[in-house]
Scaffold this active site. Structure first.
Site, mmCIF file in Angstrom:
data_model
loop_
_atom_site.group_PDB
_atom_site.id
_atom_site.type_symbol
_atom_site.label_atom_id
_atom_site.label_comp_id
_atom_site.label_asym_id
_atom_site.label_seq_id
_atom_site.Cartn_x
_atom_site.Cartn_y
_atom_site.Cartn_z
ATOM 1 N N VAL A 1 2.404 6.432 4.501
ATOM 2 C CA VAL A 1 1.608 6.513 5.667
ATOM 3 C C VAL A 1 0.804 5.158 5.527
ATOM 4 O O VAL A 1 0.002 5.074 4.622
ATOM 5 C CB VAL A 1 0.721 7.867 5.832
ATOM 6 N N GLY B 1 1.188 3.490 -3.434
ATOM 7 C CA GLY B 1 0.283 4.832 -3.572
ATOM 8 C C GLY B 1 -0.089 5.604 -2.507
ATOM 9 O O GLY B 1 -0.897 6.445 -2.665
ATOM 10 N N HIS B 2 0.185 5.150 -1.151
ATOM 11 C CA HIS B 2 -0.291 5.947 0.039
ATOM 12 C C HIS B 2 0.799 6.594 0.859
ATOM 13 O O HIS B 2 1.295 5.857 1.722
ATOM 14 C CB HIS B 2 -1.171 5.057 0.712
ATOM 15 N N PHE B 3 1.470 7.411 0.696
ATOM 16 C CA PHE B 3 1.505 8.376 -0.435
ATOM 17 C C PHE B 3 3.009 8.517 -1.147
ATOM 18 O O PHE B 3 3.948 8.296 -0.114
ATOM 19 C CB PHE B 3 1.101 9.600 0.083
ATOM 20 N N PHE C 1 0.880 -1.192 -0.010
ATOM 21 C CA PHE C 1 0.100 -0.018 0.181
ATOM 22 C C PHE C 1 0.687 1.249 -0.092
ATOM 23 O O PHE C 1 0.504 2.459 -0.380
ATOM 24 C CB PHE C 1 -1.084 -0.051 1.199
#
Length: 154
Positions: free
Chosen positions: A61, A54-56, A51
């Site tokens: 985070v 893309g986060h972020f 994750f």
């Protein structure tokens, strides 16, 4: 947490209890458990988590919903550790998320400690209080509820 079992539940045992697998298994180890009552487990958060791509980008985070999912998985381990639940051909599903607050970001390198307490059962619904911490600071807290349902009914 009193009367806890001295046995640590390692990842192999966790995988025998929960149906989750990579990349969605979010409990690495159980340090302390009182079946049906409380648990202290953890998730080691690394930059390798899918994750974070893309986060972020540039500011990794852990998504809050995944912190809540990790807490729910720890709660599932409590329920599945009791002798009062027949889990064959059953699955543990969310029924509610209440009063959840996010207090600090969770980032790569953090050890996310998952603590569940005040577990209550009413028929097939389980409710529990949850707190996730990093280095003693609250990252998230709230209440979750879940039900044990037949896999065939899904």
């Amino acid at each position: 947490m009193s009367n806890s079992t001295p046995d640590i539940i390692d990842i192999k045992k966790i995988m025998g209890m929960l149906p989750h697998r990579y990349p969605f298994l979010l409990v690495d180890r159980v340090e302390e458990i009182t079946p049906g009552e409380s648990i202290r487990a953890y998730k080691n958060v690394t930059m390798n988590e899918p994750f974070f791509q893309g986060h972020f980008p540039g500011l990794p985070v852990m998504p809050g919903v995944l912190i809540v999912e990790a807490l729910a998985q720890a709660g599932g381990i409590i329920v599945l550790s009791t002798d009062e639940v027949d889990t064959e051909d059953k699955v543990f599903l969310f029924t509610g998320i209440n009063k959840v607050k996010f207090r600090r970001p969770v980032v790569p390198g953090d050890k996310l400690v998952l603590e569940i307490s005040d577990v209550k059962r009413k028929m097939h619904i389980w409710k529990m209080k949850c707190v996730a911490t990093v280095d003693g600071e609250v990252a998230a807290q709230g209440e979750v509820s879940a039900a044990i349902v037949d896999k065939e009914s899904m």
